[in-house]
Design an enzyme around this catalytic site. Sequence first.
Site, mmCIF file in Angstrom:
data_model
loop_
_atom_site.group_PDB
_atom_site.id
_atom_site.type_symbol
_atom_site.label_atom_id
_atom_site.label_comp_id
_atom_site.label_asym_id
_atom_site.label_seq_id
_atom_site.Cartn_x
_atom_site.Cartn_y
_atom_site.Cartn_z
ATOM 1 N N GLY A 161 -3.452 0.223 -1.157
ATOM 2 C CA GLY A 161 -4.264 0.345 0.062
ATOM 3 C C GLY A 161 -4.923 0.371 -0.563
ATOM 4 O O GLY A 161 -5.706 -0.515 -0.163
ATOM 5 N N SER A 162 -5.968 1.862 -1.398
ATOM 6 C CA SER A 162 -7.207 2.107 -1.459
ATOM 7 C C SER A 162 -7.371 0.361 -1.897
ATOM 8 O O SER A 162 -8.749 -0.389 -2.055
ATOM 9 C CB SER A 162 -6.988 3.250 -2.204
ATOM 10 N N MET A 171 8.621 9.439 3.863
ATOM 11 C CA MET A 171 8.331 10.051 2.925
ATOM 12 C C MET A 171 8.966 11.418 3.878
ATOM 13 O O MET A 171 8.159 12.163 3.683
ATOM 14 C CB MET A 171 7.113 10.397 2.725
ATOM 15 N N ASP A 195 3.156 4.538 5.596
ATOM 16 C CA ASP A 195 3.667 5.958 5.472
ATOM 17 C C ASP A 195 3.429 6.680 6.362
ATOM 18 O O ASP A 195 2.745 7.395 7.016
ATOM 19 C CB ASP A 195 2.522 5.798 4.526
ATOM 20 N N ASP A 211 4.846 1.106 -5.164
ATOM 21 C CA ASP A 211 4.113 1.577 -4.607
ATOM 22 C C ASP A 211 3.088 2.546 -5.177
ATOM 23 O O ASP A 211 3.824 3.361 -5.581
ATOM 24 C CB ASP A 211 4.722 2.042 -3.653
ATOM 25 N N GLY A 212 2.109 2.043 -5.509
ATOM 26 C CA GLY A 212 1.211 3.488 -5.524
ATOM 27 C C GLY A 212 -0.086 2.672 -6.908
ATOM 28 O O GLY A 212 1.180 2.588 -7.984
ATOM 29 N N GLY A 213 -1.184 2.465 -6.466
ATOM 30 C CA GLY A 213 -2.399 2.883 -7.858
ATOM 31 C C GLY A 213 -2.126 1.248 -7.661
ATOM 32 O O GLY A 213 -3.002 0.955 -9.266
ATOM 33 N N MET A 225 5.144 10.220 6.731
ATOM 34 C CA MET A 225 4.603 11.981 5.443
ATOM 35 C C MET A 225 4.990 12.562 7.322
ATOM 36 O O MET A 225 4.224 12.732 8.104
ATOM 37 C CB MET A 225 3.407 12.003 5.342
ATOM 38 N N HIS A 278 7.916 3.079 5.261
ATOM 39 C CA HIS A 278 7.961 3.995 3.681
ATOM 40 C C HIS A 278 8.784 5.192 4.979
ATOM 41 O O HIS A 278 7.187 6.240 4.565
ATOM 42 C CB HIS A 278 7.135 3.724 2.649
ATOM 43 N N GLY A 281 -4.733 6.279 -3.555
ATOM 44 C CA GLY A 281 -6.289 6.280 -3.815
ATOM 45 C C GLY A 281 -6.057 7.118 -4.976
ATOM 46 O O GLY A 281 -6.695 7.705 -6.237
ATOM 47 N N MET A 307 7.865 4.610 -6.839
ATOM 48 C CA MET A 307 7.156 5.030 -6.627
ATOM 49 C C MET A 307 5.929 5.094 -7.557
ATOM 50 O O MET A 307 6.258 5.074 -9.099
ATOM 51 C CB MET A 307 7.050 5.717 -5.898
ATOM 52 N N SER A 338 -1.125 -1.113 2.243
ATOM 53 C CA SER A 338 -1.143 0.221 2.790
ATOM 54 C C SER A 338 -1.293 0.148 3.973
ATOM 55 O O SER A 338 -2.733 0.110 3.702
ATOM 56 C CB SER A 338 -0.088 0.956 1.864
ATOM 57 N N HIS A 347 3.017 -2.171 4.955
ATOM 58 C CA HIS A 347 3.700 -1.358 4.432
ATOM 59 C C HIS A 347 2.840 0.170 5.297
ATOM 60 O O HIS A 347 2.028 0.424 5.501
ATOM 61 C CB HIS A 347 3.012 -0.491 3.329
HETATM 62 C C1 DX5 Z 1 1.637 7.311 -0.983
HETATM 63 C C2 DX5 Z 1 1.938 6.156 -0.223
HETATM 64 C C3 DX5 Z 1 1.222 4.443 -1.108
HETATM 65 C C4 DX5 Z 1 -0.294 4.671 -0.698
HETATM 66 C C5 DX5 Z 1 -1.129 3.386 -1.424
HETATM 67 O O1 DX5 Z 1 2.171 8.535 -0.945
HETATM 68 O O2 DX5 Z 1 3.523 6.165 -0.450
HETATM 69 O O3 DX5 Z 1 1.623 3.750 -0.362
HETATM 70 O O4 DX5 Z 1 -0.210 4.362 0.543
HETATM 71 O O5 DX5 Z 1 -1.983 4.530 -1.178
HETATM 72 P P1 DX5 Z 1 -2.331 3.288 -3.136
HETATM 73 O O6 DX5 Z 1 -2.322 2.117 -3.106
HETATM 74 O O7 DX5 Z 1 -4.211 3.899 -2.300
HETATM 75 O O8 DX5 Z 1 -2.127 4.166 -4.277
HETATM 76 ZN ZN ZN Z 2 4.142 4.184 0.578
#
Ligand code: DX5
Ligand code: ZN
Length: 231
Positions: free
Chosen positions: A202-203, A72, A39, A180-182, A41, A70, A149, A141, A12, A37
């Site tokens: 991502g992080s 959102m 994101d 996706d996430g964490g 928003m 993705h 993060g 998700m 991401s 990926h």
């Molecule tokens: C959150 C995004 C993710 C995000 C994941 O809304 O959809 O793609 O970047 O980031 P990490 O891997 O840091 O949770």
């Molecule tokens: Zn995402």
Amino acid sequence: MSSIRNVVLSPSLLSADFTRLAEEVKVMEEGGADMLHIDVMDGHFVPNITIGPLVVASLKRITELPLDCHLMISDPDSYLEAFAKAGASIITVHVEAAVHLYRTVQTIRDLGCKPGVTLNPATPLSALEEILPFIDLVLLMSVEPGFGGQSLVPTLHRRAATVRTMLHEADNSGCLIEADGGIKLDNVAQAFESGVDVIVSGSGLFGTDDPAETLREMRRRCEGTNRTEVH
Ligand code: DX5
Ligand code: ZN
């Protein structure tokens, strides 16, 4: 019949350094990313504003990797064409936002992209049931969308295993499951083992000293699990 599942890594860019986006993409390419990926928003569906079609079009000019977009956003239908023209390979919409989901999915396919559908952590999996035969990707998700993060919601593993069964029943086993996430080095193997095909991080990548090496290590950890799938 049995087959070996391969992991698909989709870093991401949300956690990348946007002042050096092209270099960050190169680092992910070096690390063996399978796609990127992105994101998107809108400050309405989620409390954050990020990337639009303009940036997707710029990324398209500097990489051959498929762009995994993705969305959102509250009104995905109004922006599908813009993201398709910008070079999106996969366009994923939220079931919580797409009111006429079947039409939205068909539009994405008509635009030449692969349709994906995503659910927030507390959205019942039954929301997928009727759309499963028509999509190429289910994105689960594992955090509430909006920010990088955050910590992974541990229901992911049970949900991935259930979606895997639902896909068999819907006769759409080719559909990928993405999470996706964490997701970080310490939990990537568990996510993959539970049935996730596409790992977003991502992080967990950009927040490490050597993101390319972290990405390679993620692949090794997934490949170190039991990857045999019995049909
Ligand atoms: C959150 C995004 C993710 C995000 C994941 O809304 O959809 O793609 O970047 O980031 P990490 O891997 O840091 O949770
Ligand atoms: Zn995402």
